[in-house]
Motif scaffolding. Structure first.
Motif, PDB file in Angstrom:
ATOM      1  N   VAL A   1     -56.022   2.706  45.223  1.00  0.00           N
ATOM      2  CA  VAL A   1     -55.305   1.697  43.598  1.00  0.00           C
ATOM      3  C   VAL A   1     -55.822   1.606  42.517  1.00  0.00           C
ATOM      4  O   VAL A   1     -55.509   1.404  40.888  1.00  0.00           O
TER       5      VAL A   1
ATOM      6  N   LEU B   1     -51.323  -6.252  40.907  1.00  0.00           N
ATOM      7  CA  LEU B   1     -52.561  -5.996  41.384  1.00  0.00           C
ATOM      8  C   LEU B   1     -53.615  -7.051  41.220  1.00  0.00           C
ATOM      9  O   LEU B   1     -54.075  -7.868  41.721  1.00  0.00           O
TER      10      LEU B   1
ATOM     11  N   ASN C   1     -42.494  -0.442  39.780  1.00  0.00           N
ATOM     12  CA  ASN C   1     -42.865  -1.692  38.185  1.00  0.00           C
ATOM     13  C   ASN C   1     -43.368  -0.512  37.612  1.00  0.00           C
ATOM     14  O   ASN C   1     -43.692  -0.570  36.508  1.00  0.00           O
ATOM     15  N   ASN C   2     -43.719   0.393  37.964  1.00  0.00           N
ATOM     16  CA  ASN C   2     -44.564   1.631  37.208  1.00  0.00           C
ATOM     17  C   ASN C   2     -43.947   2.979  37.405  1.00  0.00           C
ATOM     18  O   ASN C   2     -43.674   3.539  37.499  1.00  0.00           O
TER      19      ASN C   2
ATOM     20  N   THR D   1     -52.862   4.657  36.229  1.00  0.00           N
ATOM     21  CA  THR D   1     -51.485   4.585  35.662  1.00  0.00           C
ATOM     22  C   THR D   1     -51.928   3.101  36.700  1.00  0.00           C
ATOM     23  O   THR D   1     -50.971   1.519  36.075  1.00  0.00           O
ATOM     24  N   PHE D   2     -52.184   2.393  37.788  1.00  0.00           N
ATOM     25  CA  PHE D   2     -52.220   1.109  38.490  1.00  0.00           C
ATOM     26  C   PHE D   2     -53.060   0.219  38.481  1.00  0.00           C
ATOM     27  O   PHE D   2     -52.839  -1.526  38.355  1.00  0.00           O
TER      28      PHE D   2
ATOM     29  N   ASN E   1     -44.121  -3.427  44.878  1.00  0.00           N
ATOM     30  CA  ASN E   1     -44.156  -3.414  43.296  1.00  0.00           C
ATOM     31  C   ASN E   1     -44.602  -2.628  42.511  1.00  0.00           C
ATOM     32  O   ASN E   1     -44.529  -2.044  40.924  1.00  0.00           O
ATOM     33  N   LEU E   2     -46.310  -1.547  43.065  1.00  0.00           N
ATOM     34  CA  LEU E   2     -47.014  -0.404  42.416  1.00  0.00           C
ATOM     35  C   LEU E   2     -45.961   0.415  42.009  1.00  0.00           C
ATOM     36  O   LEU E   2     -45.560   1.096  40.697  1.00  0.00           O
TER      37      LEU E   2
ATOM     38  N   LEU F   1     -47.185  -5.162  48.023  1.00  0.00           N
ATOM     39  CA  LEU F   1     -48.246  -4.704  46.915  1.00  0.00           C
ATOM     40  C   LEU F   1     -47.053  -3.554  46.267  1.00  0.00           C
ATOM     41  O   LEU F   1     -47.211  -2.734  45.466  1.00  0.00           O
ATOM     42  N   HIS F   2     -47.700  -2.976  47.242  1.00  0.00           N
ATOM     43  CA  HIS F   2     -47.392  -1.276  47.591  1.00  0.00           C
ATOM     44  C   HIS F   2     -45.606  -0.621  46.065  1.00  0.00           C
ATOM     45  O   HIS F   2     -45.919   0.031  46.006  1.00  0.00           O
TER      46      HIS F   2
ATOM     47  N   ASP G   1     -52.126  -2.743  36.519  1.00  0.00           N
ATOM     48  CA  ASP G   1     -51.674  -3.722  36.811  1.00  0.00           C
ATOM     49  C   ASP G   1     -51.525  -5.489  36.940  1.00  0.00           C
ATOM     50  O   ASP G   1     -52.258  -5.980  37.712  1.00  0.00           O
TER      51      ASP G   1
END
Length: 383
Positions: free
Chosen positions: A131, A143, A75-76, A136-137, A71-72, A68-69, A140
């Motif tokens: 998060v 998430l 992808n941002n 920003t996250f 991808n966050l 997850l971390h 997502d």
């Protein structure tokens, strides 16, 4: 992974959380327990979808949070963003846990520290809170799926260096020591460096204090056991002696329990706060390093534009505008993030440290009363 098909309603219980604007968080998460399953540590997540007031219970292992971390972050756009730090991986290997316990408590100790899953659960919960509340996250899609689907996302193999070192490509002495064009950021970078040193030293020293308390607890338990291990004939004087030794043993057991509780509660309050912001300080420095990298690319593009010949001028202008835009976005986001980081740090310190003080005072008061009873029991014995 096994499915947990429990779906229920339960109240939000986010402890140590901050107030946030903009409709975030969209989810509230509590991590009440973790259990060891084979070589993995499985975390139970109680997830509340705020808009629907719907509750879910999910199971996730540490590697799911790593994915997850990853991808966050990838992808941002994280220019100027202070990324909430990923918790440290729990020790699931019995030999590693035993080795750490002996290192902390000493090879000759009779007490082995158990799994520290309470601390791990708190770390995972705090990570998700940070998060989810981040502008920003927090929205997502990855998430959202992570917190609503029973099955954990399919993971690919990761280069762990990408997770632990976001600034790997710019971590050089030339870039990290480079003077900034904005005095505001020069000041903030200096603070980030000094703060990181101070918070990591404080965390290290406080952990030494916690270990010392555990060792004292172990020593008091050993003394208590030895005091009650003596056996003798039922002689009148020896009976009195045994009563004295029993009272002393009870007092030692009380002290052992007192230090054990102080250490355990200190670990999940002051110790947790120091550990969290020791890792957060690396995220803070990473943000500055990435911005410096954008600055260097911006200046390089500007020089390239000045030297560009007519055939390559349009490409140079486009590269310059892109670099300029990236740097300006990093600078603008960075100021907002620095203010936000300060608010989170101050709110967390007030919450965790006040709870730490209250618990330490309560524990001391409770065991002072018990020790007073042990003393009175000794006073009543007539030798």
């Amino acid at each position: 992974m096994e499915e947990e098909d429990v779906t229920s309603q339960f109240p939000a219980q986010n402890s140590h959380s901050e107030n946030h604007d903009g409709g975030l968080p969209l989810f509230q998460v509590v991590v009440p327990e973790a259990v060891k399953r084979a070589e993995n540590v499985m975390f139970t997540l109680q997830v509340t979808i705020v808009a629907e007031e719907k509750g879910l219970v999910l199971l996730r292992q540490y590697e799911d949070f790593e994915w997850l971390h990853h991808n966050l972050v990838t992808n941002n756009d994280i220019r100027g963003i202070i990324v909430p730090p990923l918790p440290v991986k729990p020790l699931s290997d019995p030999k590693s846990a035993e080795s750490l316990s002996k290192k902390q408590m000493g090879d000759n100790t009779r007490i082995m520290r158990g799994d520290q899953f309470e601390h791990d659960c708190l770390s995972v919960q705090k990570y998700l809170e940070l998060v989810l509340s981040h502008p920003t996250f927090g929205r997502d899609k990855m998430l959202s799926s992570f917190l609503t689907e029973q099955e954990a996302p399919v993971r690919a193999r990761l280069n762990k260096g990408l997770i632990t070192r976001l600034s790997s490509v710019i971590d050089t002495a030339r870039k990290s020591n480079r003077k900034d064009v904005d005095e505001y950021y020069n000041t903030k970078r200096y603070f980030a460096t000094e703060y990181s040193k101070a918070i990591k030293e404080a965390s290290l020293n406080y952990n030494k204090l916690l270990v010392a308390q555990w060792r004292l607890s172990s020593s008091y338990s050993t003394v208590a056991t030895e005091l009650t291990s003596c056996t003798a004939d039922r002689d009148e004087e020896l009976v009195k002696l045994n009563r004295v030794l029993k009272a002393l043993s009870d007092g030692c057991e009380d002290e052992a329990t007192c230090y054990e509780l102080k250490s355990a509660k200190g670990e999940t309050t002051a110790g947790f706060f120091l550990d969290l912001f020791a890792r957060y300080s690396d995220s803070l420095k990473d943000m500055h390093f990435r911005r410096v990298n954008d600055l260097i690319e911006y200046e390089a593009a500007e020089k390239a534009l000045e030297k560009a010949k007519p055939p390559k001028r349009q490409a140079a202008e486009e590269a310059f505008e892109t670099a300029k835009s990236n740097f300006e976005r990093a600078s603008e986001n960075g100021k907002t993030e620095l203010n936000r980081f300060t608010q989170i740090r101050l709110a967390s310190s007030a919450s965790f440290l006040s709870e730490y003080a209250e618990l330490q005072v309560k524990i001391s008061q409770d065991f002072y009363t018990q020790l007073l009873h042990s003393r009175r029991a000794l006073d009543k014995i007539h030798l």
